[in-house]
Design a protein around this motif. Structure first.
Motif, mmCIF file in Angstrom:
data_model
loop_
_atom_site.group_PDB
_atom_site.id
_atom_site.type_symbol
_atom_site.label_atom_id
_atom_site.label_comp_id
_atom_site.label_asym_id
_atom_site.label_seq_id
_atom_site.Cartn_x
_atom_site.Cartn_y
_atom_site.Cartn_z
ATOM 1 N N UNK A 1 0.856 -1.192 0.000
ATOM 2 C CA UNK A 1 0.000 0.000 0.000
ATOM 3 C C UNK A 1 0.892 1.241 0.000
ATOM 4 N N UNK A 2 0.927 1.943 -1.114
ATOM 5 C CA UNK A 2 1.869 3.050 -1.281
ATOM 6 C C UNK A 2 1.214 4.423 -1.362
ATOM 7 N N UNK A 3 -0.099 4.498 -1.406
ATOM 8 C CA UNK A 3 -0.785 5.785 -1.555
ATOM 9 C C UNK A 3 -1.292 6.295 -0.212
ATOM 10 N N UNK A 4 -0.766 7.413 0.204
ATOM 11 C CA UNK A 4 -1.257 8.044 1.431
ATOM 12 C C UNK A 4 -2.611 8.669 1.124
ATOM 13 N N UNK B 1 5.161 -14.336 -8.449
ATOM 14 C CA UNK B 1 5.243 -13.064 -7.745
ATOM 15 C C UNK B 1 3.815 -12.662 -7.403
ATOM 16 N N UNK B 2 3.648 -12.053 -6.267
ATOM 17 C CA UNK B 2 2.319 -11.618 -5.852
ATOM 18 C C UNK B 2 2.097 -10.208 -6.371
ATOM 19 N N UNK B 3 1.113 -10.086 -7.259
ATOM 20 C CA UNK B 3 0.713 -8.791 -7.782
ATOM 21 C C UNK B 3 -0.778 -8.643 -7.515
ATOM 22 N N UNK B 4 -1.265 -7.425 -7.604
ATOM 23 C CA UNK B 4 -2.655 -7.137 -7.282
ATOM 24 C C UNK B 4 -3.393 -6.649 -8.523
ATOM 25 N N UNK B 5 -4.688 -6.943 -8.541
ATOM 26 C CA UNK B 5 -5.561 -6.494 -9.622
ATOM 27 C C UNK B 5 -6.870 -6.049 -8.987
ATOM 28 N N UNK B 6 -7.330 -4.878 -9.317
ATOM 29 C CA UNK B 6 -8.593 -4.384 -8.776
ATOM 30 C C UNK B 6 -9.679 -4.435 -9.830
ATOM 31 N N UNK B 7 -10.878 -4.775 -9.398
ATOM 32 C CA UNK B 7 -12.020 -4.789 -10.308
ATOM 33 C C UNK B 7 -13.287 -4.577 -9.499
ATOM 34 N N UNK C 1 -0.623 -2.541 -3.970
ATOM 35 C CA UNK C 1 -2.021 -2.864 -3.713
ATOM 36 C C UNK C 1 -2.897 -1.621 -3.794
ATOM 37 N N UNK C 2 -2.388 -0.462 -3.399
ATOM 38 C CA UNK C 2 -3.188 0.746 -3.464
ATOM 39 C C UNK C 2 -3.403 1.215 -4.901
ATOM 40 N N UNK C 3 -2.485 0.900 -5.811
ATOM 41 C CA UNK C 3 -2.688 1.224 -7.228
ATOM 42 C C UNK C 3 -3.797 0.360 -7.821
ATOM 43 N N UNK C 4 -3.942 -0.853 -7.330
ATOM 44 C CA UNK C 4 -4.972 -1.760 -7.831
ATOM 45 C C UNK C 4 -6.346 -1.428 -7.255
ATOM 46 N N UNK C 5 -6.388 -0.634 -6.207
ATOM 47 C CA UNK C 5 -7.645 -0.296 -5.553
ATOM 48 C C UNK C 5 -8.540 0.493 -6.511
#
Length: 131
Positions: free
Chosen positions: A26-29, A65-71, A123-127
Motif C-alpha cells: 500500500x503506497x498511496x497516502x 510473484x504476488x501482484x494485485x488487480x482491482x475490479x 495494492x493501493x494502485x490496484x484499488x
C-alpha cells in the motif's frame, strides 16, 4: 475447466502472508482499504486448466510473484463463506474474470498500454474504490 477458488481464514498462515503483502504494497497516502476475505486457487486446479498450463509453460521454473488487480463486483460472490457461484451480470468484473478465466479478448481497450489484464505490486494502485 473453470479454476475453483477457496477461502482462507485468518487462522491460516497463508492469510497472514497475503495480508502482510497487501499492507506492505500500500503506497498511496490518503487512500485506505480493509481486507475482508482472501480467496486462492489451488495449484493443482491451475496446473490442469488450459490457461494455467500455458502460464506455467511461459514462466518456466520461475517463482510466482504476488501482484494485485482491482475490479468491480456487482453481486454477492464470496460474501458468505465459500459460495462462489458466478453471476452473469455484464457489470460484474470479478465474475467476468473468474468465469472467463482471464480471457484478454474481453478487456477494455481504453487503457494506458491497450487491452490487457493489468497487475501491480502496489495494492493501493490496484484499488478501484476512490479515496
Amino acid at each position: 475447466m473453470v479454476v475453483q477458488m477457496y477461502r482462507i481464514t485468518p487462522d491460516n498462515p497463508k492469510y497472514l502472508t497475503y495480508e502482510n503483502q497487501f499492507k506492505q504494497g500500500w503506497t498511496h497516502k490518503g487512500k485506505s482499504a480493509k481486507i475482508t476475505r482472501i480467496y486462492l486457487a489451488k495449484n493443482d486446479d491451475i496446473d490442469r486448466a488450459y490457461r494455467g498450463k500455458r502460464f506455467n509453460n511461459y514462466r518456466g521454473n520461475k517463482r510466482y510473484k504476488i501482484y494485485f488487480h482491482g475490479t468491480q463486483r456487482a453481486c454477492n460472490i464470496g460474501r458468505w463463506g465459500n459460495s462462489l457461484r458466478y453471476c452473469k451480470k455484464p457489470e460484474c468484473g470479478l465474475c467476468g474474470i473468474l468465469w472467463h478465466s482471464f480471457d484478454t479478448k474481453l478487456c477494455r481497450s481504453a487503457r494506458m498500454f491497450g487491452a490487457g489484464i493489468y497487475t501491480t505490486p502496489s495494492s493501493s494502485s490496484a484499488c478501484t474504490v476512490p479515496g
